[in-house]
Design a protein around this motif. Structure first.
Motif, mmCIF file in Angstrom:
data_model
loop_
_atom_site.group_PDB
_atom_site.id
_atom_site.type_symbol
_atom_site.label_atom_id
_atom_site.label_comp_id
_atom_site.label_asym_id
_atom_site.label_seq_id
_atom_site.Cartn_x
_atom_site.Cartn_y
_atom_site.Cartn_z
ATOM 1 N N TYR A 132 0.822 -1.204 0.000
ATOM 2 C CA TYR A 132 0.000 0.000 0.000
ATOM 3 C C TYR A 132 0.860 1.260 0.000
ATOM 4 C CZ TYR A 132 -4.330 2.634 0.794
ATOM 5 O OH TYR A 132 -5.394 3.478 0.671
ATOM 6 N N VAL A 133 2.032 1.196 0.643
ATOM 7 C CA VAL A 133 2.955 2.330 0.588
ATOM 8 C C VAL A 133 3.342 2.618 -0.861
ATOM 9 C CG1 VAL A 133 5.294 3.096 1.148
ATOM 10 C CG2 VAL A 133 3.867 2.093 2.926
ATOM 11 N N LEU A 134 3.701 1.564 -1.600
ATOM 12 C CA LEU A 134 4.055 1.754 -3.006
ATOM 13 C C LEU A 134 2.852 2.196 -3.827
ATOM 14 C CD1 LEU A 134 6.493 -1.236 -3.654
ATOM 15 C CD2 LEU A 134 7.041 1.183 -3.373
ATOM 16 N N ASN A 135 1.667 1.687 -3.474
ATOM 17 C CA ASN A 135 0.454 2.109 -4.155
ATOM 18 C C ASN A 135 0.266 3.621 -4.004
ATOM 19 O OD1 ASN A 135 -2.788 2.575 -3.604
ATOM 20 N ND2 ASN A 135 -2.383 1.237 -5.331
ATOM 21 N N TYR A 136 0.454 4.115 -2.800
ATOM 22 C CA TYR A 136 0.324 5.554 -2.547
ATOM 23 C C TYR A 136 1.386 6.334 -3.317
ATOM 24 C CZ TYR A 136 0.193 9.987 -0.025
ATOM 25 O OH TYR A 136 0.118 11.316 0.298
ATOM 26 N N LEU A 137 2.627 5.852 -3.265
ATOM 27 C CA LEU A 137 3.710 6.571 -3.926
ATOM 28 C C LEU A 137 3.471 6.687 -5.422
ATOM 29 C CD1 LEU A 137 6.906 5.100 -2.177
ATOM 30 C CD2 LEU A 137 5.696 7.219 -1.652
ATOM 31 N N ASP A 138 3.040 5.590 -6.039
ATOM 32 C CA ASP A 138 2.922 5.574 -7.491
ATOM 33 C C ASP A 138 1.699 6.325 -8.008
ATOM 34 O OD1 ASP A 138 5.268 4.222 -7.926
ATOM 35 O OD2 ASP A 138 4.357 2.245 -7.865
ATOM 36 N N ARG A 139 0.710 6.542 -7.158
ATOM 37 C CA ARG A 139 -0.441 7.328 -7.622
ATOM 38 C C ARG A 139 -0.303 8.804 -7.283
ATOM 39 N NH1 ARG A 139 -5.896 5.752 -4.535
ATOM 40 N NH2 ARG A 139 -5.349 3.704 -5.347
ATOM 41 N N THR A 140 0.514 9.144 -6.262
ATOM 42 C CA THR A 140 0.602 10.534 -5.825
ATOM 43 C C THR A 140 1.965 11.178 -6.064
ATOM 44 O OG1 THR A 140 1.239 9.922 -3.561
ATOM 45 C CG2 THR A 140 -1.122 10.122 -4.021
ATOM 46 N N ASN A 141 2.965 10.405 -6.538
ATOM 47 C CA ASN A 141 4.287 11.012 -6.721
ATOM 48 C C ASN A 141 4.268 12.133 -7.755
ATOM 49 O OD1 ASN A 141 4.070 9.435 -9.028
ATOM 50 N ND2 ASN A 141 5.721 8.025 -8.456
ATOM 51 N N VAL A 142 3.226 12.145 -8.580
ATOM 52 C CA VAL A 142 3.087 13.232 -9.541
ATOM 53 C C VAL A 142 2.929 14.579 -8.830
ATOM 54 C CG1 VAL A 142 0.568 13.044 -9.741
ATOM 55 C CG2 VAL A 142 1.890 13.906 -11.671
ATOM 56 N N GLY A 143 2.417 14.544 -7.586
ATOM 57 C CA GLY A 143 2.285 15.781 -6.818
ATOM 58 C C GLY A 143 3.634 16.409 -6.521
ATOM 59 N N TYR A 144 4.660 15.584 -6.265
ATOM 60 C CA TYR A 144 6.014 16.095 -6.073
ATOM 61 C C TYR A 144 6.703 16.336 -7.415
ATOM 62 C CZ TYR A 144 5.673 14.999 -1.110
ATOM 63 O OH TYR A 144 5.291 14.980 0.206
ATOM 64 N N ALA A 145 6.510 15.403 -8.361
ATOM 65 C CA ALA A 145 7.176 15.536 -9.659
ATOM 66 C C ALA A 145 6.794 16.835 -10.351
ATOM 67 C CB ALA A 145 6.828 14.342 -10.541
ATOM 68 N N GLN A 146 5.547 17.272 -10.173
ATOM 69 C CA GLN A 146 5.099 18.476 -10.869
ATOM 70 C C GLN A 146 5.811 19.736 -10.402
ATOM 71 O OE1 GLN A 146 2.733 21.088 -9.786
ATOM 72 N NE2 GLN A 146 2.653 20.437 -7.646
ATOM 73 N N LEU A 147 6.492 19.674 -9.247
ATOM 74 C CA LEU A 147 7.275 20.826 -8.810
ATOM 75 C C LEU A 147 8.364 21.152 -9.819
ATOM 76 C CD1 LEU A 147 7.672 19.981 -4.999
ATOM 77 C CD2 LEU A 147 6.089 21.625 -6.034
ATOM 78 N N GLN A 148 8.814 20.127 -10.582
ATOM 79 C CA GLN A 148 9.805 20.347 -11.632
ATOM 80 C C GLN A 148 9.204 20.194 -13.026
ATOM 81 O OE1 GLN A 148 13.017 17.577 -10.902
ATOM 82 N NE2 GLN A 148 14.004 18.909 -9.397
ATOM 83 N N MET A 149 8.450 19.108 -13.229
ATOM 84 C CA MET A 149 8.007 18.779 -14.585
ATOM 85 C C MET A 149 7.011 19.800 -15.128
ATOM 86 S SD MET A 149 5.489 15.444 -13.975
ATOM 87 C CE MET A 149 5.177 15.193 -15.719
ATOM 88 N N LYS A 150 6.237 20.427 -14.282
ATOM 89 C CA LYS A 150 5.234 21.384 -14.753
ATOM 90 C C LYS A 150 5.898 22.546 -15.475
ATOM 91 C CE LYS A 150 2.781 23.732 -11.774
ATOM 92 N NZ LYS A 150 1.826 24.041 -10.689
#
Length: 448
Positions: A41-59
């Motif tokens: 479930y930890v990995l489930n959370y990371l893989d669905r929400t890591n876009v929230g951190y990634a967007q700090l750069q990718m956006k």
């Protein structure tokens, strides 16, 4: 010691010994199942929400607007909702081992493929596919737990499983901050690309581990003795019998049960706040003037408080066998935390403290909510009922990121969004107390 006292002690001793033996048996089951399910479930959370951190750069690097990011974050839940019930029905037929292998391998590979995104269309398609492949994971595990635990033990074990949802941000923040800071540019890859790769591939490996470690049911568990298997099955049968007519429910009756739909809507109201914070909290902290690395470590505080609260509230709810007021009070606490956050947007320590209060309330309400359906759904109806509740509730994940993105674009801040989310939490508390009366729940779950 008089005769009556002696007779009482002799009568009570076997009962106490049996209770201690049951406690030891279910501790054994918990230590076998929960650590691995927790890690999944930890990995489930990371893989669905890591876009929230990634967007700090990718956006900025890809030229994505807040609206594009909000839609991409939310479209995940379209695929998730469409395949939630079919996935859970398949689990009931083929078992959790094969289901987790399929789900985790596919979502892990697709999450890693997010590193190749360069256009909004690619972003939307991959986010949709991650939702399709993740569909059925959390409700599948919740159904799986009903095959092992009687209703009176489910709140705490559910809390232990959902504790991963609170624990994941503890590792998500620092991992994202460190990866995006120190691997940015390594091997000609940007930090956000490394984040998707390093958090996606481990899900594939853990899916393989789950296939070999877990057992589909107590009857199939080689690590339980014959007597232990018999005791678990007998306990579950007694639990079903104690539910009366509910124990003979069918799939169709679960779909027609107003309590199922009501719990789904309450789940929707709770998850609105949960996912709004999961996807936008990093941006909120960035607006406070924090760096990517600082955001990663500041995010630990709400997560730790949320975990501690969930465990304590879940344990107390199990001990008192009361759900309604535990849920309502927790939801109101979450609403208070979100509302107070708006007053401290320029004071990071105070804002984080308010977010921690919100995490405590939202996390506790969430685990109490999931202790309720297993108390009135039979084994036959549980897979469908739980999947339906999860589907209705999970649709908040589609609404919350887009809603916050649109409101932020229109108003320039997060204040209005937080007030709306607070109102949703208060409404969920009122529905639990007023729309789900004591008579709608089994006797042990009614409360005041």
């Amino acid at each position: 010691m008089n005769t009556a006292t002696l007779a009482g002690s002799l009568t009570g001793a076997p009962h106490e010994m049996a209770a201690r033996a049951d406690d030891a048996l279910f501790r054994k089951i918990t230590w076998r199942l929960i650590p691995l399910l927790f890690a999944c479930y930890v990995l489930n959370y990371l893989d669905r929400t890591n876009v929230g951190y990634a967007q700090l750069q990718m956006k900025d690097q890809l030229g994505f607007s807040d609206a594009i990011f909000g839609l991409g974050a939310g479209i995940f839940f379209v695929g998730y909702a469409l395949f939630e019930i079919p996935s859970n029905l398949m689990l009931a037929r083929i078992g959790v081992r094969a289901t987790l292998l399929r789900i985790m391998a596919l979502w892990g590979l697709t999450s890693a493929a997010m590193m190749f995104v360069s256009t909004p269309t690619q972003f939307y398609v991959l986010r949709f596919l991650i939702g399709v492949f993740e569909a059925g994971f959390a409700p599948g595990v919740l159904f799986y737990l009903t095959l092992w635990y009687p209703s009176r033990r489910r709140a705490q074990v559910t809390a232990l499983f959902f504790m991963a949802y609170g624990a994941a941000p503890i590792v998500a923040g620092p991992i994202a901050g460190l990866t995006m800071t120190y691997l940015d540019g390594a091997l000609s890859l940007r930090g956000w690309q490394w984040l998707f790769l390093l958090e996606g591939l481990p899900s594939v490996l853990l899916g393989i581990a789950a296939f070999f470690w877990l057992s589909n049911s107590p009857a199939d568990a080689p690590w339980l003795s014959g007597a232990e298997k018999l005791r678990v099955l007998r306990t579950l049968e007694e639990d079903q019998a104690a539910q009366g007519p509910a124990g003979r429910q069918t799939i169709g009756s679960a779909l027609r049960d107003a309590r199922v739909w009501l719990l789904g809507f309450m789940s929707f109201l709770i998850i609105l706040g949960s996912y709004a914070l999961a996807f936008w909290q990093p941006t909120m902290m960035k607006a406070m003037g924090l760096s990517v690395l600082q955001i990663g470590f500041y995010s630990i505080v709400p997560a730790v408080v949320g975990i501690a609260s969930s465990i304590l509230v879940g344990r107390h709810s199990d001990r008192t066998r009361e759900r309604r007021w535990h849920f309502a009070v927790a939801a109101v606490v979450g609403a208070l935390g979100l509302s107070l956050t708006t007053l401290f947007m320029h004071n990071p320590p105070a804002a984080v403290a308010c977010l921690a209060l919100a995490a405590a309330g939202i996390g506790s309400a969430f685990i109490i909510l999931w202790a309720v359906p297993g108390s009135f759904l039979s084994k036959n109806a549980a897979a469908t009922g739980i999947a339906l509740i999860s589907t209705v509730g999970g649709s908040a994940g589609m609404v919350a990121p887009m809603m916050v993105g649109v409101i932020k674009t229109a108003t320039g801040g997060f204040g209005l969004s937080l007030y709306i989310l607070s109102g949703a939490l208060v409404l969920s508390a009122l529905l639990m107390l007023l729309a789900l009366p004591r008579s709608a729940l089994p006797q042990a779950q009614r409360g005041f």
